[in-house]
Structure formats: structure tokens, C-alpha cells
Design a protein around this motif. Sequence first.
Motif, PDB file in Angstrom:
ATOM      1  N   LEU A 387       0.776  -1.299   0.099  1.00  0.00           N
ATOM      2  CA  LEU A 387       0.159  -0.287   0.092  1.00  0.00           C
ATOM      3  C   LEU A 387       0.960   1.205  -0.020  1.00  0.00           C
ATOM      4  CD1 LEU A 387      -2.619  -1.105   2.740  1.00  0.00           C
ATOM      5  CD2 LEU A 387      -3.058  -1.271   0.172  1.00  0.00           C
ATOM      6  N   SER A 389       0.170   4.751   1.080  1.00  0.00           N
ATOM      7  CA  SER A 389      -1.079   5.543   2.006  1.00  0.00           C
ATOM      8  C   SER A 389      -0.580   6.793   2.052  1.00  0.00           C
ATOM      9  CB  SER A 389      -1.018   5.126   3.446  1.00  0.00           C
ATOM     10  OG  SER A 389       0.141   5.495   4.270  1.00  0.00           O
ATOM     11  N   GLU A 390       0.733   7.641   2.188  1.00  0.00           N
ATOM     12  CA  GLU A 390       0.979   8.951   2.087  1.00  0.00           C
ATOM     13  C   GLU A 390       0.557   9.681   0.824  1.00  0.00           C
ATOM     14  OE1 GLU A 390       4.474   6.888   0.483  1.00  0.00           O
ATOM     15  OE2 GLU A 390       3.175   6.178   2.166  1.00  0.00           O
ATOM     16  N   THR A 392      -1.747   8.960  -1.205  1.00  0.00           N
ATOM     17  CA  THR A 392      -3.414   9.146  -1.561  1.00  0.00           C
ATOM     18  C   THR A 392      -3.909  10.445  -1.222  1.00  0.00           C
ATOM     19  OG1 THR A 392      -3.628   6.700  -1.315  1.00  0.00           O
ATOM     20  CG2 THR A 392      -5.566   7.808  -1.373  1.00  0.00           C
ATOM     21  N   SER A 393      -3.678  10.712   0.282  1.00  0.00           N
ATOM     22  CA  SER A 393      -4.494  12.012   0.821  1.00  0.00           C
ATOM     23  C   SER A 393      -3.766  13.247   0.228  1.00  0.00           C
ATOM     24  CB  SER A 393      -4.082  11.983   2.198  1.00  0.00           C
ATOM     25  OG  SER A 393      -2.843  11.906   2.674  1.00  0.00           O
ATOM     26  N   TYR A 408     -10.823   3.161  -5.031  1.00  0.00           N
ATOM     27  CA  TYR A 408     -10.342   4.308  -5.019  1.00  0.00           C
ATOM     28  C   TYR A 408     -11.286   5.746  -4.696  1.00  0.00           C
ATOM     29  CZ  TYR A 408      -5.919   2.193  -6.696  1.00  0.00           C
ATOM     30  OH  TYR A 408      -4.928   1.415  -6.619  1.00  0.00           O
ATOM     31  N   GLU A 413      -6.392   3.445  -0.061  1.00  0.00           N
ATOM     32  CA  GLU A 413      -5.034   3.407  -0.449  1.00  0.00           C
ATOM     33  C   GLU A 413      -4.502   2.929  -1.775  1.00  0.00           C
ATOM     34  OE1 GLU A 413      -3.726   1.622   3.154  1.00  0.00           O
ATOM     35  OE2 GLU A 413      -3.267   3.370   4.198  1.00  0.00           O
ATOM     36  N   SER A 415      -2.830   0.449  -4.166  1.00  0.00           N
ATOM     37  CA  SER A 415      -2.257  -0.752  -3.983  1.00  0.00           C
ATOM     38  C   SER A 415      -2.238  -1.427  -5.440  1.00  0.00           C
ATOM     39  CB  SER A 415      -3.166  -1.639  -3.239  1.00  0.00           C
ATOM     40  OG  SER A 415      -4.339  -2.062  -3.795  1.00  0.00           O
TER      41      SER A 415
END
Length: 535
Positions: A387, A389-390, A392-393, A408, A413, A415
Motif C-alpha cells: 500500500l 498511504s501517504e 493518496t491523501s 479508490y 490507499e 495498491s
Amino acid sequence: MGLSSLSIYADFSMNNLTGELPVEIGNLKYLGELHLSGNKLSGKIPSSLGSCTSLEYLYMGDNMFTGPIPSTLSSLRGIKKLNLSHNRLSDQIPDFLEDLNLTSLDLSFNNFRGNLPTRGVFANTSATSVLGNEKLCGGLPEYRLPKCKSTGRSTNGRVRNASIYTVSGILAIAFMLSLLCFLWHRKYRKTVASSSSKDRFLKVSYQDLLKATDGFSSANLIGTGSFGSVFKGVLALDQTTIAVKVLNLDRHGASKSFIKECEALRNIRHRNLVKVLTACSGTDYQGNDFKALVYEFMVNGSLDEWLHPRVGTSAEREVIPRQLGLLQRVNIATDVACALDYLHHQCETPMVHCDLKPSNVLIDGEMTGHVGDFGLVRFMPGATGELISELTSSIGVKGSLGYIAPEYGEGAEVSTHGDVYSYGILMLEMFTGKRPTDDMFRDGLNLHLFAKAAFPERVLQIIDPVLLRESHDEDDGRDIRRTQRSHDRFLKIQECLVSIVEIGLVCSSEVPIGRMSMRDVAAALQAIRKKLTGS
């Protein structure tokens, strides 16, 4: 009764056996068939296995074996089927395998390197699989491996040393000449691109690309993307035909896309990825920033153009209809699966493509598929990470409508599962001929549900009519035997189409964890291809 007394069949497959295979396996001297697939066995294959001289069938796939294939296996003179796929075996494929009476050999998805043998079972490409071994070369043309570079082997140490000194001297001279050329060109060129290829340092300027594309004329425009336009060009220096992606820097995110694509393409190399020749970053004649990527030109355009030809837009298209046959589509689908498997699991820094669609799959002169456009790529944080994660946001997940994984849209996240979903939609589009954005898909109906409703009994009703016409063309109705053969062939094609649609459905499943891995997809398509070709 001990294990050594086994004389016919032993099946230990699909368990959770761990650790190394004990050397006592060699005591099974009278065993005819051994199944060890689907476990977690590791370490080297014990050389004592060569003592099992009665073995005819040996299955050791889907484990974690490492090291080379032991030379003692040359003693298995009666072996017929050998499966060592999906392990971590390395070194060269031994020549003695050519001399065994094998009818089936599966060495796919390992880390073998060097020249692929050509005799024995290797001469039967439908009985042998070496898919997923990125360092293999040579072999028969049907394996579609790169040519081997001459290694100049010698058993004489002094000859080797002399060769090393000679090569070192040549490299030193070449380096000095390259340095002199660079210093000379620097006086006349302000904009110089650094190549992303380790073995070719092509340098081009804005002026070079302007001349190659005839001033970026509309006549040479071959495509437009999210962040720029692609032009066909010919470099004046060596008459190389190229594709030039010019970034539209007024578009938000274009510069970041350029950097991302450069980073992604710098250290990756795979036969099913579009080859980048160089990048150019500088200014144009008006003083504006200019950024471009230069790719190897793909003479047969994009998969999208083949699946959805624009009828009547040019005289060439009217004379030569762009239609893909069933086997061609299976081959291209396999090419794309291998490319994604490489990106997800095999390259040094795993990555997620994030924008897989037919227009980003390019086709060369041999109808081989190549995945391109890495402007939205996301790098995996570690070799085993799944993943990101950082990312996506902060910048959001982008892609193309119809191919974006549903999770999505819910803030999940990034992947590898997202790429698998896009691939599943692409697969369904390839074999139904329908875009996921077709007008018929409304009120909750989408391409996945459309295919699912017909699976499996009514699959032929949703298949691209071009493929069905192909399967019927062999039957002229004049010969009973020919008609029977044609009927059998049609049934085989029907079975393969059902399997293909099933792969597309599983990959585009709503639940990410329920999707296949690209490694399994590639292996499944390889099996379908073998069935279609009569193996």
C-alpha cells in the motif's frame, strides 16, 4: 512401512510444509510420481533427488526453492514431466535438460539467466514454459526473448585476464572520447538531455526534436494524453524513428508527471514496457520551459486503435482493416500481464501504474504489447509493501474513467490491487469489444456486471463478433471430417473464451482481496495460449 518403500505415487501438495527438503528424499528410489507443489519449502533442491531414478512425474512448483537446478537431476532418465515453476531458482538452465525425454517442462517465474537451450524439449515451445524469467536470452524465436550478448567464455585464466585488460582499455578510450565529444557539443548546445538508459546515452536538444517532428506539426501528431501530446519524428543523426511526448506545462501536475515518469523509467527494463530513449528539459525559442520524453516508436499504434478502429478516417485504414484475432489478443493480454507482474513484484523498486487502459498499451511491428505512460505511477515504499498511504491523501488518485478501481473512489490507499482491477476491465474490453464507458452502461450496469450476467452459459453472446467469425471460417461445409474438426476447434475456442472472461471477472471483482495476482494471470493466459495452439 517407511517412505523408502513408496513405489508409485506420493502427493504432499497444497499443504503448509516449510523448511528445506530433506536429503532423505533420495531414498525414494522406486517412486514414479512425486507432488510437492503449493507448499512453502525453501532452500536448495537436494542433489540426492537425482537418486530417484524411477521418477516420471515431478512437481515442485509454487514453493520458495533457491539456487541452481542440481546437476544430479541428469540421472532422471525416465522423467516425462518436470514442473519447477514459481520458485526462486537461479543460475543458468542446465544443458542436460535437453537430453532428458521430457514431454513437459515448466520453469516459469524463477530467476534463471543466460542462454536458453534450443534442443530436446526446448524445441517444443508448446511443451515448455520459461515465462517470467527476465534475465533469460536467446532460445527459439517463439519464446520472444532478447538476443544474448556474447560472453566470450574461456577456460584459460590468462585468456580471461587478457580479455579483461583489453575490454578495460577499450572502455577507458571510449570514455575519453565520450568526454571530449561532450565538451565539444557543450559549446553549441544549451539544452541537453540525459538518457535514462544505462547502455545508450542519446542526447537531444529542443532543436533536434523540433527538426525531427517537422516543427511539432499536426501531421505528425499521433496521440494526446493527460499531460501532453505525442508526435512521430525521425532523428537527423541516425534516422531513428521516435515518439516524442511533449508535456503541456500549463496543465496542473504536468511537471510532476514528467518527474514521476523519468524516475519510473530510469531503472526499469522489461520487454513488455515501452522503451524510453531519453528525456529533454530546457527552453524553446521563445524562452518558455520545454520538457519532453523520447520513446522507441511503436509502428502498430495503440491497442485502443485496434479494438476500436476509426472507420473511414484514412485511405490506409479502409484498405487494411485493423482487426485482432483471438490468439493475437491472448498474446497481447499476456504481454500486459507480464509487464504488470514485473512492476508489482520483480523490479528493484516495485510500483503501481495507476493508469492502465488500451490507449496506454502500444504494439510493435511483431504485434507484441508494451505498457507505456508512467505519468501517474506510484512507487511502493518497500520491496514487500502493498500500500502507498501517504500519496493518496496529498495528491489524490487519478486515472481514466471506467478503469479506476472502485475502492479508490471511497478513499482507499493505492495498491497493486488497483492495477489488477484496471487489467480486468481491459481484458473484458479486449474480448467483448465494448468500452467500459459505452452508452449502454448506465443505471447501475457496467462492463463487469454485463459480462457476469452472461457467464458462463451465454458467454458467446457477449464476445466480439470478429472472434466468432474467425472460429467459423474454417468450416466450408463440404467435407464431413473438416466439419468435425471445425466443430472441435469451435468447442476449444469456446472453452478458452469462458476461461478468459472468468479471468476478467475475477480481476475486476468489487472486493480487492478477491482479485488475482498478475503472476497468476500470466500463468493462466499462458495455459490458454497453449490450448489454443494445440499443445
